[in-house]
Structure formats: C-alpha cells, structure tokens
Design a protein around this motif. Structure first.
Motif, PDB file in Angstrom:
ATOM      1  N   MET A  71       0.724  -1.175   0.009  1.00  0.00           N
ATOM      2  CA  MET A  71      -0.003  -0.194   0.060  1.00  0.00           C
ATOM      3  C   MET A  71       0.846   1.276  -0.119  1.00  0.00           C
ATOM      4  SD  MET A  71      -3.111   1.226  -0.042  1.00  0.00           S
ATOM      5  CE  MET A  71      -3.963  -0.239   0.540  1.00  0.00           C
ATOM      6  N   GLU A  72       0.367   2.045  -0.921  1.00  0.00           N
ATOM      7  CA  GLU A  72       1.426   3.299  -1.032  1.00  0.00           C
ATOM      8  C   GLU A  72       1.291   4.060   0.338  1.00  0.00           C
ATOM      9  OE1 GLU A  72       1.437   7.558  -3.690  1.00  0.00           O
ATOM     10  OE2 GLU A  72      -0.069   5.915  -4.067  1.00  0.00           O
ATOM     11  N   LEU A  73       2.287   4.880   0.513  1.00  0.00           N
ATOM     12  CA  LEU A  73       2.157   5.601   1.881  1.00  0.00           C
ATOM     13  C   LEU A  73       2.442   6.915   1.444  1.00  0.00           C
ATOM     14  CD1 LEU A  73       3.803   3.553   4.761  1.00  0.00           C
ATOM     15  CD2 LEU A  73       1.512   3.786   4.126  1.00  0.00           C
ATOM     16  N   THR A  74       1.687   7.958   2.218  1.00  0.00           N
ATOM     17  CA  THR A  74       2.106   9.378   1.952  1.00  0.00           C
ATOM     18  C   THR A  74       2.281   9.928   3.391  1.00  0.00           C
ATOM     19  OG1 THR A  74       0.588   9.414   0.094  1.00  0.00           O
ATOM     20  CG2 THR A  74       1.087  11.454   1.167  1.00  0.00           C
ATOM     21  N   LYS A 120       1.265   7.896   6.184  1.00  0.00           N
ATOM     22  CA  LYS A 120      -0.381   7.640   6.183  1.00  0.00           C
ATOM     23  C   LYS A 120      -0.869   6.817   5.168  1.00  0.00           C
ATOM     24  CE  LYS A 120      -2.261  12.181   5.153  1.00  0.00           C
ATOM     25  NZ  LYS A 120      -2.832  13.337   5.778  1.00  0.00           N
ATOM     26  N   PRO A 121      -1.670   6.117   5.110  1.00  0.00           N
ATOM     27  CA  PRO A 121      -2.251   5.449   3.897  1.00  0.00           C
ATOM     28  C   PRO A 121      -2.899   6.509   2.807  1.00  0.00           C
ATOM     29  CG  PRO A 121      -3.746   4.959   5.480  1.00  0.00           C
ATOM     30  CD  PRO A 121      -2.689   5.579   6.038  1.00  0.00           C
ATOM     31  N   ALA A 122      -2.333   6.548   1.709  1.00  0.00           N
ATOM     32  CA  ALA A 122      -3.144   7.336   0.662  1.00  0.00           C
ATOM     33  C   ALA A 122      -4.540   7.209   0.366  1.00  0.00           C
ATOM     34  CB  ALA A 122      -2.485   7.206  -0.507  1.00  0.00           C
ATOM     35  N   LEU A 123      -5.484   8.114   0.154  1.00  0.00           N
ATOM     36  CA  LEU A 123      -6.827   8.044   0.098  1.00  0.00           C
ATOM     37  C   LEU A 123      -7.087   7.084  -1.250  1.00  0.00           C
ATOM     38  CD1 LEU A 123      -8.109  11.394   0.379  1.00  0.00           C
ATOM     39  CD2 LEU A 123      -8.948   9.638   1.704  1.00  0.00           C
ATOM     40  N   LEU A 124      -7.710   5.916  -1.096  1.00  0.00           N
ATOM     41  CA  LEU A 124      -8.122   5.185  -2.045  1.00  0.00           C
ATOM     42  C   LEU A 124      -9.248   5.910  -2.993  1.00  0.00           C
ATOM     43  CD1 LEU A 124      -8.699   1.723  -0.044  1.00  0.00           C
ATOM     44  CD2 LEU A 124      -6.554   2.734  -1.331  1.00  0.00           C
ATOM     45  N   ASN A 129     -20.336  -2.393 -13.715  1.00  0.00           N
ATOM     46  CA  ASN A 129     -20.904  -0.947 -13.659  1.00  0.00           C
ATOM     47  C   ASN A 129     -19.677  -0.163 -14.059  1.00  0.00           C
ATOM     48  OD1 ASN A 129     -22.288   1.520 -13.378  1.00  0.00           O
ATOM     49  ND2 ASN A 129     -23.519   0.747 -11.596  1.00  0.00           N
ATOM     50  N   LEU A 130     -19.453   0.425 -15.001  1.00  0.00           N
ATOM     51  CA  LEU A 130     -18.435   1.286 -15.165  1.00  0.00           C
ATOM     52  C   LEU A 130     -18.632   2.696 -15.061  1.00  0.00           C
ATOM     53  CD1 LEU A 130     -17.708  -0.051 -18.921  1.00  0.00           C
ATOM     54  CD2 LEU A 130     -16.811  -0.661 -16.678  1.00  0.00           C
ATOM     55  N   SER A 131     -20.108   3.189 -14.570  1.00  0.00           N
ATOM     56  CA  SER A 131     -20.522   4.247 -14.215  1.00  0.00           C
ATOM     57  C   SER A 131     -20.307   4.422 -12.777  1.00  0.00           C
ATOM     58  CB  SER A 131     -21.624   4.746 -14.772  1.00  0.00           C
ATOM     59  OG  SER A 131     -22.721   4.081 -14.083  1.00  0.00           O
ATOM     60  N   LEU A 132     -20.147   3.620 -12.064  1.00  0.00           N
ATOM     61  CA  LEU A 132     -20.067   3.593 -10.519  1.00  0.00           C
ATOM     62  C   LEU A 132     -18.786   4.152 -10.182  1.00  0.00           C
ATOM     63  CD1 LEU A 132     -21.584   2.888  -8.037  1.00  0.00           C
ATOM     64  CD2 LEU A 132     -20.242   0.725  -7.847  1.00  0.00           C
ATOM     65  N   GLU A 133     -18.784   5.263  -9.538  1.00  0.00           N
ATOM     66  CA  GLU A 133     -17.544   6.022  -8.752  1.00  0.00           C
ATOM     67  C   GLU A 133     -17.634   5.911  -7.408  1.00  0.00           C
ATOM     68  OE1 GLU A 133     -18.398   9.997 -10.318  1.00  0.00           O
ATOM     69  OE2 GLU A 133     -17.823   9.539 -12.477  1.00  0.00           O
ATOM     70  N   ALA A 134     -16.516   6.427  -6.967  1.00  0.00           N
ATOM     71  CA  ALA A 134     -16.041   6.263  -5.483  1.00  0.00           C
ATOM     72  C   ALA A 134     -17.239   7.138  -4.584  1.00  0.00           C
ATOM     73  CB  ALA A 134     -14.844   6.845  -5.235  1.00  0.00           C
ATOM     74  N   ASP A 135     -17.402   8.284  -5.210  1.00  0.00           N
ATOM     75  CA  ASP A 135     -18.407   9.202  -4.703  1.00  0.00           C
ATOM     76  C   ASP A 135     -19.805   8.678  -4.615  1.00  0.00           C
ATOM     77  OD1 ASP A 135     -16.384  10.671  -3.471  1.00  0.00           O
ATOM     78  OD2 ASP A 135     -16.384  12.094  -5.292  1.00  0.00           O
ATOM     79  N   SER A 136     -20.093   7.760  -5.185  1.00  0.00           N
ATOM     80  CA  SER A 136     -21.507   7.009  -5.341  1.00  0.00           C
ATOM     81  C   SER A 136     -21.880   6.556  -4.039  1.00  0.00           C
ATOM     82  CB  SER A 136     -21.571   5.877  -6.514  1.00  0.00           C
ATOM     83  OG  SER A 136     -21.188   6.439  -7.772  1.00  0.00           O
ATOM     84  N   THR A 137     -23.287   6.652  -3.700  1.00  0.00           N
ATOM     85  CA  THR A 137     -23.622   6.290  -2.479  1.00  0.00           C
ATOM     86  C   THR A 137     -23.533   4.576  -2.230  1.00  0.00           C
ATOM     87  OG1 THR A 137     -25.409   7.968  -2.606  1.00  0.00           O
ATOM     88  CG2 THR A 137     -25.774   6.132  -1.020  1.00  0.00           C
ATOM     89  N   ASN A 179     -10.218   1.545   5.838  1.00  0.00           N
ATOM     90  CA  ASN A 179      -8.696   1.284   5.345  1.00  0.00           C
ATOM     91  C   ASN A 179      -7.351   1.837   6.177  1.00  0.00           C
ATOM     92  OD1 ASN A 179      -6.459   0.523   3.222  1.00  0.00           O
ATOM     93  ND2 ASN A 179      -6.421   2.560   3.000  1.00  0.00           N
ATOM     94  N   VAL A 180      -7.958   3.204   6.732  1.00  0.00           N
ATOM     95  CA  VAL A 180      -7.145   3.956   7.566  1.00  0.00           C
ATOM     96  C   VAL A 180      -6.986   3.261   8.882  1.00  0.00           C
ATOM     97  CG1 VAL A 180      -7.062   5.901   9.028  1.00  0.00           C
ATOM     98  CG2 VAL A 180      -7.416   6.161   6.387  1.00  0.00           C
ATOM     99  N   CYS A 181      -8.333   2.862   9.450  1.00  0.00           N
ATOM    100  CA  CYS A 181      -8.284   2.141  10.781  1.00  0.00           C
ATOM    101  C   CYS A 181      -7.428   0.855  10.529  1.00  0.00           C
ATOM    102  CB  CYS A 181      -9.640   1.801  11.176  1.00  0.00           C
ATOM    103  SG  CYS A 181     -10.518   3.319  11.647  1.00  0.00           S
ATOM    104  N   SER A 182      -7.713   0.031   9.756  1.00  0.00           N
ATOM    105  CA  SER A 182      -6.938  -1.175   9.418  1.00  0.00           C
ATOM    106  C   SER A 182      -5.549  -0.982   9.215  1.00  0.00           C
ATOM    107  CB  SER A 182      -7.302  -1.833   7.987  1.00  0.00           C
ATOM    108  OG  SER A 182      -6.838  -3.125   7.971  1.00  0.00           O
ATOM    109  N   HIS A 183      -4.940   0.284   8.511  1.00  0.00           N
ATOM    110  CA  HIS A 183      -3.725   0.322   8.423  1.00  0.00           C
ATOM    111  C   HIS A 183      -2.808   0.955   9.939  1.00  0.00           C
ATOM    112  CE1 HIS A 183       0.124   2.788   7.152  1.00  0.00           C
ATOM    113  NE2 HIS A 183      -0.075   3.664   7.903  1.00  0.00           N
ATOM    114  N   LEU A 184      -3.568   1.574  10.674  1.00  0.00           N
ATOM    115  CA  LEU A 184      -3.188   2.151  11.960  1.00  0.00           C
ATOM    116  C   LEU A 184      -3.040   0.945  13.179  1.00  0.00           C
ATOM    117  CD1 LEU A 184      -5.422   5.270  12.371  1.00  0.00           C
ATOM    118  CD2 LEU A 184      -3.017   5.147  11.890  1.00  0.00           C
TER     119      LEU A 184
END
Length: 609
Positions: free
Chosen positions: A1-4, A7-11, A184-192, A220-225
């Motif tokens: 996992m890439e770290l910044t 801390k883990p980068a946002l997925l 579903n190719l139209s599904l995005e990370a900001d989708s509900t 992901n953040v909690c799992s990383h911590l």
C-alpha cells in the motif's frame, strides 16, 4: 500500500474494485470462517457474484436500494458485498425493529427489495420468527402499492407463504445461475454505498447517506493504524446492520487481506471468547459491555490456562471503558494494544483513535488522536465557526469522511453540517457531533461533559458492584438529580433501608432469591455507595436515587439504552409515582412500552452464562 507522509493514501476506488484487487493479491488466503465453513478470497468473490446475478434477476440495477433484516451470518455478508459490487445501495435494518418500524424504514429508503431472515437471532434469546414483519410488509404492499418492494426470505427451514413479489433465497440463486453480469463502469467512489440508520440510544433514527469513498477509506485507515496484514484474524462482534460491523470488521479486514471469524449470529460472549481463543484472533472490536462480559467468563476453567497475548490491536467504541476496569482487562485479556475510539455513523464512523504506541494514560483518559484524512476541531457551542484554543471545552466538529446528509431530511442535515471557507477559497464541511470535548497540546481528544461516567467509574470501584449506569432524573427543586441503576455481584446481599425516603427501589425479579441464597459475608447498601461517591466527588454528584436491578437494557450493539433507564426512573420518582410493583406489572404486560422496565433489562449483553 502506497504511503504518504506515513499515512495511507486515499483510495480513489469503489469497494467492488478494491475487493477485486484484494482477491487478485490474496486469492488463496482465508477471508471468512463461519463455523465449519471457510471461504478464501477467491471463494468470496465467486459467491458474491452469485448473489449479484440474483440481484439482476430481480430486475435491480445500480442506484436501487436493497434493505436487509438479517442476522450476523454468511448470507448477510455475501449480500452486503454483492450490493457494493453492483452499485446497489445497501440499507441494513436493525433486527430489533418492530413491524411498524420496518415498514416505515422500507418506505423511507424507497427499498426495491428486502432480504429478510426466516428467523432472526437475538442475543441470549431463542431465534424470533419474522412472520409478523413479513405480514406487515405484505399488507403495506397491498395498500395502493404503498410499498413497491420485493421480498426475499433467507434461510427458510419450512414452506413459506411465497406470494407475488416474494422469493426464497436459495431458489432465487439457482434460478439466476445463467444470469449475465455486467460490470457497472459508471459507478464512482463518490457514489452512495449505504444508507445506515443511526443507532444511538434515542428513539429517533435517521438514515445516514455514506459513499464508497467514506466507508472504504475509514476502514482502510483504521486497518492501517492497527498494522493489519493478511496474517491477522478479526473477530466479528458488531452486527452487520451497524457501521462498526460493516466498516471496522468487514471492510477493515478486506482492505488488507485479513480473515474474519464469525462464530455466532448474535452477540454470544461465550461463543465469541471461544472463537478468539481457537482462531487466535488478533484484532478485537466492541463496546465496554462486551469486554466486561468476556472478563466475567475468564474465571471459567476452560480459559484458566489460555494466554491471550495473540490479541494485539483493536478498539473500544461507544464510550471509553472505565479506568477502574482497564488494568484488569489488560492483565487478563491482553488489551494493551486496544484503544478507545470515537466517532459516529455520520463520520463513517471513526474520527479519533488511541493506538498501542500511545501512553497508557492517554489510552485510558482520551479517545486518541485524529486519524489520517479526518479533521477534528473544538468549536464554541454558540458559534460553530469559532475554533477554541487548546484545553478549552466546546463542541467536537469532524470533517473529512463525513456523511453526505440525512436522507430526505434537509432540515436535520442543515442543523448537523457547518460549512467553512478558507482564505484560498477551499470549502470544508464540518459535522457537528453534539458532544462536548477538548483537545490537549499533543492533539489527543477527550470527550468531556460526561459527569455521569465519572460517577460510574467511582461506583465501579466498589467490589460488590458488578455494573452500574447513571442517568439524570427530573427533580422539582434542582431540575435534575443523579439516579444510579446498580447490578450487585451474585454473592452480595443488598440491605435496604426501612426509611421510605431513602431514595432506593429494588427492581430485581430475583430479589427474594438473592436474599435467601447469597453469601451474606458481603453486604451492600445504598448508603455505602453514596459514601464511596461522596469521598471522591462533589456533593451534587452523589446519587439521590439508587435502583437495584438484575440487568441493564442494551441495544443489539451493546450500548446501554440510557433513555429507557431515564424513563423508568422518572416514572418512579415523579410526584405521582407508581410503585415498583405497579411498574413491574405494567411493563411485563407492555413489553414494547417506552422504558420496557424489567423485561428490557433482560436484554443485557453482558449476561454471558
């Protein structure tokens, strides 16, 4: 996992895409164990695809809402992942909902389909039939199409009344075997991703709108911590209708290829502790009552020689565990690496967390520091735009992975969300928690204004007390006074005062048996408890009213339902108060009443026998 910056980068992906990536990387690693059933990540992927086909067979598509009323089992897990994969919005419902609440919730979220167990597991009770719930939904369907919702019954063990728009789960899976899957190719990370009803201890739940981005990154953040790797084993303690169960167990384990152990369909302290031992679980999650239940069970011979040092991380949520219990838990259950966490459904859920590397004093007295990609500030209660200085008390505000809002409730959303604009024009959405807190110079957050917890902590230091919950009760003279609901330990005899003005009431169904069978070498009185509090706290914190009880009412997630205690206490101390016998009689006849009295107390999560 890439770290910044450590801390883990946002997925920037959906949960389905993340799962596909994890399956590719950890295909043969164990993903979940349910009894004798073990699924690898490849198995999990294949099984969830079967459910995705079933969803498409029902005519569902991305953006539609699927509701669930299911126990903590493999089918519920598969349905959850299938929704996330296909872009269908998940709306899990509390299994404790009444028929009226279920119908209202289905209508509110505009559910196109409802997966419901043939029976529902409830902690320490026989499974409950969902036939009354299904009958209410069928009735709502027939009234001017008020509820356009298909019904799928899961785990049916006998012929069920499968009428129009109703299917049996396994039959549906078989019929959908040849259904094509279109990604579903139209599904995005900001989708509900999900609509989660708030699970607080009040009786007015709201549907919180959370995106794939929200809950995937919080997990992901909690799992990383927690330092999760594919070698770790999570124990599934939190129900899967709850943000904690979905985000902090299901998704947190998945994001790092770890395994989940699911030994029971509802909280069962003994079954869970045995699974923690046998599966050598490494990451624990739960609320204080769960840890207290395990502590009680550690005295059993089967756990006498087990070394729990394999437990290395996790969290304690809902409220900080009492400092007086923390040391014992550290010694007996190896909780040195398990810290308090703070958050709410609206913040996806974790905002702050205490880690193994933090000083022990900080782990006990604070809820940790702000996790990466969240922001926390303390604002003036009368002006949420004004940030307070270090050490000042105010309202806790959270930004980052916060909800989009409350579904179809703009008024409540506007009350909860505050927008600020920085000098560079950047807009930030802050979630008002409603909790009072402060931040110290090191960035650790404390939830203050919890006077009642201070009183509970002092009372728990009395060896004769097993558990206690403190609430504020109405008082004509002072406005509000302290009321304490106390569970004595089994070997303790409660000696009540003959003074009718003593401010104590015995609500225990087992009171007479306790007096005759208890070890009379240890006695407990209301005066003793008041003296304990008086010796350490201010006079106004001494309980005016003490209620002796067998159990405390709990939500299915183990939170003490203080509003029920408050209602019961107020009904007994009001000027036209009922007697304890009258309250018992009324509440036994009306188990669904506001405070549920002794019947409600019998729902205590920590009754781990």
């Amino acid at each position: 996992m890439e770290l910044t910056s450590g801390k883990p980068a946002l997925l920037k992906e959906t949960i389905g895409v993340c799962l596909s990536r994890i399956v590719h990387e950890y295909s043969d690693r164990p993903a979940v164990k349910v009894g004798a059933l073990r699924l690898t990540y490849r198995d999990l992927d294949d099984r969830t695809d079967e459910v995705v086909k079933a969803l498409y067979k029902l005519g569902l598509s991305s953006g539609d809402v699927v509701a669930t009323t299911l126990s903590m089992n493999i089918n519920h897990l598969l349905i959850i992942y299938a929704c996330f994969k296909s872009g269908i919005v998940l709306a899990p419902l509390n299994p404790g909902y009444s028929s009226t609440q279920v119908v209202a919730a289905l209508q509110h979220v505009k559910a196109r389909c409802w997966f419901v167990g043939h029976t529902i597991a409830i902690p320490y009770k026989q499974p409950l039939s969902t036939q009354p719930l299904r009958d209410a939904v069928y009735a709502a369907q027939s009234v001017d199409n008020a509820l356009l919702c298909k019904v799928v019954v899961v785990n049916a063990t006998s012929p069920t009344d499968f009428r129009e728009r109703c299917w049996e789960f396994q039959t549906l899976l078989r019929s959908a075997a040849d259904q094509a899957i279109e990604r579903n190719l139209s599904l995005e990370a900001d989708s509900t991703a999900t609509l989660l009803f708030t699970s607080g201890t009040t009786s007015s739940p709201k549907a919180v709108v959370l995106s794939h981005h929200n809950i995937l990154n919080n997990a992901n953040v909690c799992s990383h911590l927690w330092g999760t790797t594919s070698e770790d084993v999570y124990i599934s303690t939190m129900p899967l209708y709850h943000c904690g169960g979905i985000v902090l167990v299901l998704l947190a384990a998945m994001t790092h290829g770890a395994m989940i152990s699911m030994p029971c369909e509802a909280f069962d302290a003994l079954a869970l502790l045995r699974a923690i031992r046998e599966d050598r679980c490494t990451i624990l999650s739960g609320v204080p009552t769960m840890y207290m239940a395990w502590l009680d069970l550690l005295s059993l011979p089967e756990f006498a020689n087990h070394d729990f040092s394999h437990i290395r991380s996790g969290f304690i949520g809902a409220s900080p565990i009492l400092p007086s219990l923390r040391e014992t838990l550290n010694q007996r259950l190896h909780l040195h690496g398990v810290g308090n966490a703070y958050g709410m459904t609206e913040s996806s859920p974790v905002a702050t967390i205490a880690l193994a590397s933090h000083p022990e004093e900080k782990k006990c007295s604070t809820v940790g520091y702000t996790i990466p990609h969240q922001s926390v500030r303390i604002a003036a209660r009368d002006n949420p735009h004004r940030t307070l200085e270090v050490g000042e008390r105010g309202e806790i505000l959270i930004a980052g992975m916060v909800m989009r809002g409350y579904l179809d409730n703009q008024k409540k959303t506007d009350e909860a969300i505050v927008e600020t604009v920085a000098e560079d024009g950047t807009m930030t959405r802050w979630m008002r928690s409603g909790d009072e807190g402060m931040m110290d110079a090191d960035g650790f957050v404390s939830v203050t204004g919890r006077i009642k917890e201070e009183i509970e902590d002092v009372m728990m230091q009395c060896a004769a007390v097993k558990s206690v919950s403190v609430v504020g009760l109405k008082d004509e003279r002072y406005g509000e006074v302290v009321g304490a609901f106390v569970i004595p330990r089994p070997n303790v005899t409660v000696s009540q005062s003959n003074d009718s003005n003593s401010g104590e009431v015995d609500l225990r169904l087992s009171a007479s048996a306790a007096l005759s069978e208890a070890d009379t070498s240890q006695e407990l009185t209301a005066s003793q408890l008041r003296d304990v509090v008086r010796a350490k706290l201010a006079k106004h914190m001494v309980p005016k009213h003490i209620f002796w009880v067998d159990e405390l009412p709990m939500t299915l997630t183990g939170k003490i339902e203080k509003h029920k205690l408050r209602d019961c206490g107020n009904s007994l101390v009001a000027p036209t108060q009922a007697t304890a016998v009258e309250v018992q009689a009324e509440l036994v006849e009306e188990p669904d009443s506001a405070c549920e009295g002794l019947e409600g107390f019998r729902r205590a999560v920590h009754r781990g026998a």
